[in-house]
Scaffold this motif. Structure first.
Motif, PDB file in Angstrom:
ATOM      1  N   ALA A 220       0.831  -1.201   0.000  1.00 44.99           N
ATOM      2  CA  ALA A 220       0.000   0.000   0.000  1.00 44.99           C
ATOM      3  C   ALA A 220       0.864   1.250   0.000  1.00 44.99           C
ATOM      4  CB  ALA A 220      -0.929   0.009   1.219  1.00 44.99           C
ATOM      5  N   THR A 221       0.231   2.364  -0.332  1.00 45.34           N
ATOM      6  CA  THR A 221       0.904   3.656  -0.358  1.00 45.34           C
ATOM      7  C   THR A 221       1.593   3.951   0.967  1.00 45.34           C
ATOM      8  OG1 THR A 221      -0.672   4.534  -1.962  1.00 45.34           O
ATOM      9  CG2 THR A 221       0.513   6.136  -0.624  1.00 45.34           C
ATOM     10  N   GLN A 222       0.936   3.622   2.072  1.00 39.24           N
ATOM     11  CA  GLN A 222       1.451   3.949   3.400  1.00 39.24           C
ATOM     12  C   GLN A 222       2.773   3.252   3.717  1.00 39.24           C
ATOM     13  OE1 GLN A 222      -1.595   3.142   2.555  1.00 39.24           O
ATOM     14  NE2 GLN A 222      -3.097   4.490   3.526  1.00 39.24           N
ATOM     15  N   GLU A 223       3.157   2.253   2.918  1.00 35.23           N
ATOM     16  CA  GLU A 223       4.369   1.502   3.189  1.00 35.23           C
ATOM     17  C   GLU A 223       5.594   2.062   2.452  1.00 35.23           C
ATOM     18  OE1 GLU A 223       3.282  -2.939   3.914  1.00 35.23           O
ATOM     19  OE2 GLU A 223       1.844  -2.209   2.425  1.00 35.23           O
ATOM     20  N   LEU A 224       5.381   3.132   1.683  1.00 33.92           N
ATOM     21  CA  LEU A 224       6.482   3.787   0.987  1.00 33.92           C
ATOM     22  C   LEU A 224       6.556   5.250   1.410  1.00 33.92           C
ATOM     23  CD1 LEU A 224       6.013   2.374  -2.636  1.00 33.92           C
ATOM     24  CD2 LEU A 224       7.639   1.612  -0.898  1.00 33.92           C
ATOM     25  N   ARG A 225       7.717   5.843   1.207  1.00 29.79           N
ATOM     26  CA  ARG A 225       7.886   7.260   1.502  1.00 29.79           C
ATOM     27  C   ARG A 225       7.404   8.100   0.324  1.00 29.79           C
ATOM     28  NH1 ARG A 225      12.802   5.118   3.689  1.00 29.79           N
ATOM     29  NH2 ARG A 225      13.930   5.644   1.746  1.00 29.79           N
ATOM     30  N   LYS A 226       7.028   9.343   0.608  1.00 29.90           N
ATOM     31  CA  LYS A 226       6.488  10.213  -0.438  1.00 29.90           C
ATOM     32  C   LYS A 226       7.492  10.409  -1.576  1.00 29.90           C
ATOM     33  CE  LYS A 226       4.021  14.573  -1.104  1.00 29.90           C
ATOM     34  NZ  LYS A 226       4.677  14.927  -2.380  1.00 29.90           N
ATOM     35  N   GLU A 227       8.758  10.598  -1.229  1.00 28.36           N
ATOM     36  CA  GLU A 227       9.754  10.821  -2.283  1.00 28.36           C
ATOM     37  C   GLU A 227       9.933   9.577  -3.149  1.00 28.36           C
ATOM     38  OE1 GLU A 227      12.139  10.149   1.626  1.00 28.36           O
ATOM     39  OE2 GLU A 227      10.259  11.116   0.974  1.00 28.36           O
ATOM     40  N   GLU A 228       9.673   8.403  -2.577  1.00 24.96           N
ATOM     41  CA  GLU A 228       9.727   7.171  -3.361  1.00 24.96           C
ATOM     42  C   GLU A 228       8.525   7.071  -4.299  1.00 24.96           C
ATOM     43  OE1 GLU A 228      12.088   4.436  -0.051  1.00 24.96           O
ATOM     44  OE2 GLU A 228       9.890   4.476  -0.080  1.00 24.96           O
ATOM     45  N   LEU A 229       7.375   7.452  -3.807  1.00 22.00           N
ATOM     46  CA  LEU A 229       6.163   7.412  -4.635  1.00 22.00           C
ATOM     47  C   LEU A 229       6.219   8.436  -5.757  1.00 22.00           C
ATOM     48  CD1 LEU A 229       3.645   7.132  -1.688  1.00 22.00           C
ATOM     49  CD2 LEU A 229       3.879   5.417  -3.493  1.00 22.00           C
ATOM     50  N   ASP A 230       6.757   9.603  -5.472  1.00 22.55           N
ATOM     51  CA  ASP A 230       6.697  10.716  -6.422  1.00 22.55           C
ATOM     52  C   ASP A 230       7.798  10.678  -7.476  1.00 22.55           C
ATOM     53  OD1 ASP A 230       4.498  11.632  -5.092  1.00 22.55           O
ATOM     54  OD2 ASP A 230       5.549  13.189  -3.961  1.00 22.55           O
ATOM     55  N   TYR A 231       8.807   9.854  -7.289  1.00 18.77           N
ATOM     56  CA  TYR A 231       9.866   9.768  -8.296  1.00 18.77           C
ATOM     57  C   TYR A 231       9.330   9.062  -9.539  1.00 18.77           C
ATOM     58  CZ  TYR A 231      14.224   8.564 -10.626  1.00 18.77           C
ATOM     59  OH  TYR A 231      15.224   8.430 -11.556  1.00 18.77           O
ATOM     60  N   CYS A 232       9.491   9.667 -10.704  1.00 21.64           N
ATOM     61  CA  CYS A 232       8.964   9.104 -11.949  1.00 21.64           C
ATOM     62  C   CYS A 232      10.107   8.631 -12.835  1.00 21.64           C
ATOM     63  CB  CYS A 232       8.122  10.136 -12.693  1.00 21.64           C
ATOM     64  SG  CYS A 232       6.565  10.509 -11.874  1.00 21.64           S
ATOM     65  N   ASP A 233      10.011   7.398 -13.284  1.00 21.49           N
ATOM     66  CA  ASP A 233      10.959   6.803 -14.220  1.00 21.49           C
ATOM     67  C   ASP A 233      10.137   6.245 -15.373  1.00 21.49           C
ATOM     68  OD1 ASP A 233      12.744   5.251 -15.663  1.00 21.49           O
ATOM     69  OD2 ASP A 233      13.701   4.367 -13.897  1.00 21.49           O
ATOM     70  N   SER A 234      10.315   6.811 -16.555  1.00 25.86           N
ATOM     71  CA  SER A 234       9.469   6.439 -17.691  1.00 25.86           C
ATOM     72  C   SER A 234       9.652   4.990 -18.134  1.00 25.86           C
ATOM     73  CB  SER A 234       9.743   7.374 -18.882  1.00 25.86           C
ATOM     74  OG  SER A 234      11.102   7.289 -19.283  1.00 25.86           O
ATOM     75  N   ASN A 235      10.672   4.312 -17.609  1.00 30.39           N
ATOM     76  CA  ASN A 235      10.853   2.900 -17.933  1.00 30.39           C
ATOM     77  C   ASN A 235       9.928   1.993 -17.124  1.00 30.39           C
ATOM     78  OD1 ASN A 235      12.959   3.195 -19.855  1.00 30.39           O
ATOM     79  ND2 ASN A 235      14.410   3.538 -18.193  1.00 30.39           N
ATOM     80  N   TYR A 236       9.248   2.562 -16.138  1.00 31.18           N
ATOM     81  CA  TYR A 236       8.367   1.771 -15.274  1.00 31.18           C
ATOM     82  C   TYR A 236       7.032   2.493 -15.152  1.00 31.18           C
ATOM     83  CZ  TYR A 236      12.717  -0.597 -14.250  1.00 31.18           C
ATOM     84  OH  TYR A 236      13.897  -1.287 -14.374  1.00 31.18           O
ATOM     85  N   GLU A 237       6.156   2.276 -16.113  1.00 34.49           N
ATOM     86  CA  GLU A 237       4.880   2.979 -16.178  1.00 34.49           C
ATOM     87  C   GLU A 237       3.815   2.207 -15.394  1.00 34.49           C
ATOM     88  OE1 GLU A 237       5.481   5.048 -20.563  1.00 34.49           O
ATOM     89  OE2 GLU A 237       4.265   3.233 -20.406  1.00 34.49           O
ATOM     90  N   VAL A 238       3.598   2.618 -14.168  1.00 30.17           N
ATOM     91  CA  VAL A 238       2.571   1.980 -13.349  1.00 30.17           C
ATOM     92  C   VAL A 238       1.194   2.508 -13.750  1.00 30.17           C
ATOM     93  CG1 VAL A 238       1.664   1.697 -11.004  1.00 30.17           C
ATOM     94  CG2 VAL A 238       4.139   1.568 -11.433  1.00 30.17           C
ATOM     95  N   THR A 239       1.068   3.821 -13.834  1.00 30.70           N
ATOM     96  CA  THR A 239      -0.203   4.452 -14.197  1.00 30.70           C
ATOM     97  C   THR A 239       0.052   5.474 -15.299  1.00 30.70           C
ATOM     98  OG1 THR A 239      -1.090   4.157 -11.964  1.00 30.70           O
ATOM     99  CG2 THR A 239      -2.152   5.819 -13.350  1.00 30.70           C
ATOM    100  N   ILE A 240      -0.790   5.425 -16.314  1.00 32.59           N
ATOM    101  CA  ILE A 240      -0.704   6.365 -17.431  1.00 32.59           C
ATOM    102  C   ILE A 240      -1.948   7.237 -17.397  1.00 32.59           C
ATOM    103  CG2 ILE A 240      -0.619   6.581 -19.950  1.00 32.59           C
ATOM    104  CD1 ILE A 240       0.565   3.529 -19.594  1.00 32.59           C
ATOM    105  N   THR A 241      -1.769   8.537 -17.469  1.00 33.35           N
ATOM    106  CA  THR A 241      -2.898   9.463 -17.399  1.00 33.35           C
ATOM    107  C   THR A 241      -2.990  10.272 -18.687  1.00 33.35           C
ATOM    108  OG1 THR A 241      -1.594  11.261 -16.400  1.00 33.35           O
ATOM    109  CG2 THR A 241      -2.608   9.656 -14.897  1.00 33.35           C
ATOM    110  N   VAL A 242      -4.225  10.583 -19.046  1.00 34.40           N
ATOM    111  CA  VAL A 242      -4.487  11.352 -20.261  1.00 34.40           C
ATOM    112  C   VAL A 242      -5.496  12.456 -19.941  1.00 34.40           C
ATOM    113  CG1 VAL A 242      -5.238  11.286 -22.672  1.00 34.40           C
ATOM    114  CG2 VAL A 242      -4.213   9.244 -21.630  1.00 34.40           C
TER     115      VAL A 242
END
Length: 251
Positions: A220-242
């Motif tokens: 769950a989200t609560q098990e990670l730190r905010k800076e870990e959640l907010d870091y974006c790496d385009s090689n790992y697309e978990v969620t795509i928004t349009v």
């Protein structure tokens, strides 16, 4: 460079020297084979088979809600949401003048429209200021027809806010028999460009190797730190928004 990589692969140099050489040559040093500690991740079944709902807020929902919060001003006037009006209420507030809910089958008391987005002639054209489509398009086989419906029912100048899955588990009992697609930025871009002008489309991806791994494990989200959640790496697309806007003058 090739010789350095070979040396690292063979571990013919002491580890401190390998690390220093890798940094000097711009190569990110990784742990030698056999030195990775798997801990709780050495398992053949995920920690949660429900995307993390049973542990807290799923990681993809963190990304979905960030996306909607960033575009909350678009959620105004007459708004149509899929399934329920949860996000309309949460992010639209008093900017919303009329709430509609679209549901695929009968039985949802909140639904104002019931049917199939690929053949929804009963939904009026040019009717909605905003459509909220979260985690829906992967469940529609004829996705191009659904996008044409979305375009038709938006008012000129109206906005559709869409999220689709990239890296994810497929564990949902309710939807697994109709889960047809997972997306990439490129596939989402190409699909939306078939309907909306390219200049009216904005795409953003969320995720990195840590959040992708965690999401597959059902953390769950609560098990990670905010800076870990907010870091974006385009090689790992978990969620795509349009975010796509219908032109003021229809094409």
């Amino acid at each position: 460079m090739k010789e350095l990589v070979k040396s690292i692969a063979k571990r013919t140099l002491p580890t401190p020297i390998i690390s220093k050489l890798a940094q000097w040559r711009g190569v990110e040093y990784s742990l030698p084979v056999g030195k990775v500690e798997f801990g709780n991740l050495r398992r053949l079944k995920p920690i949660s088979e429900a995307w993390g709902f049973d542990r807290g807020l799923p990681i993809d929902r963190y990304y979905i809600e960030n996306f909607l919060a960033n575009h909350c001003d678009d959620i105004n006037g007459r708004v149509l949401e899929i399934g329920d009006s949860f996000y309309t209420n949460k992010f639209g507030g008093d900017r919303v003048t009329k709430k509609d809910v679209f549901h695929a089958v009968e039985g949802n008391p909140d639904a104002t429209f019931v049917g199939d987005l690929t053949s929804a002639d009963h939904i009026p054209s040019d009717a909605f200021d905003c459509l909220i489509l979260t985690e829906t398009l992967q469940l529609i086989y004829e996705v191009r027809l659904a996008l044409k419906t979305i375009y038709r029912i938006l008012k000129p100048g109206g906005v559709v806010l869409v999220t689709v899955p990239g890296i994810t588990q497929l564990s949902d009992i309710e939807w697994k028999n109709t889960w047809y697609w997972n997306y990439t930025t490129l596939s989402a871009q190409r699909l939306f460009e078939e309907v909306f002008p390219p200049a009216n489309i904005q795409l953003k991806t969320y995720g990195n190797v840590l959040t992708a791994t965690s999401f597959l494990q059902g953390l769950a989200t609560q098990e990670l730190r905010k800076e870990e959640l907010d870091y974006c790496d385009s090689n790992y697309e978990v969620t795509i928004t349009v975010r796509a806007v219908k032109p003021q003058v229809t094409l």
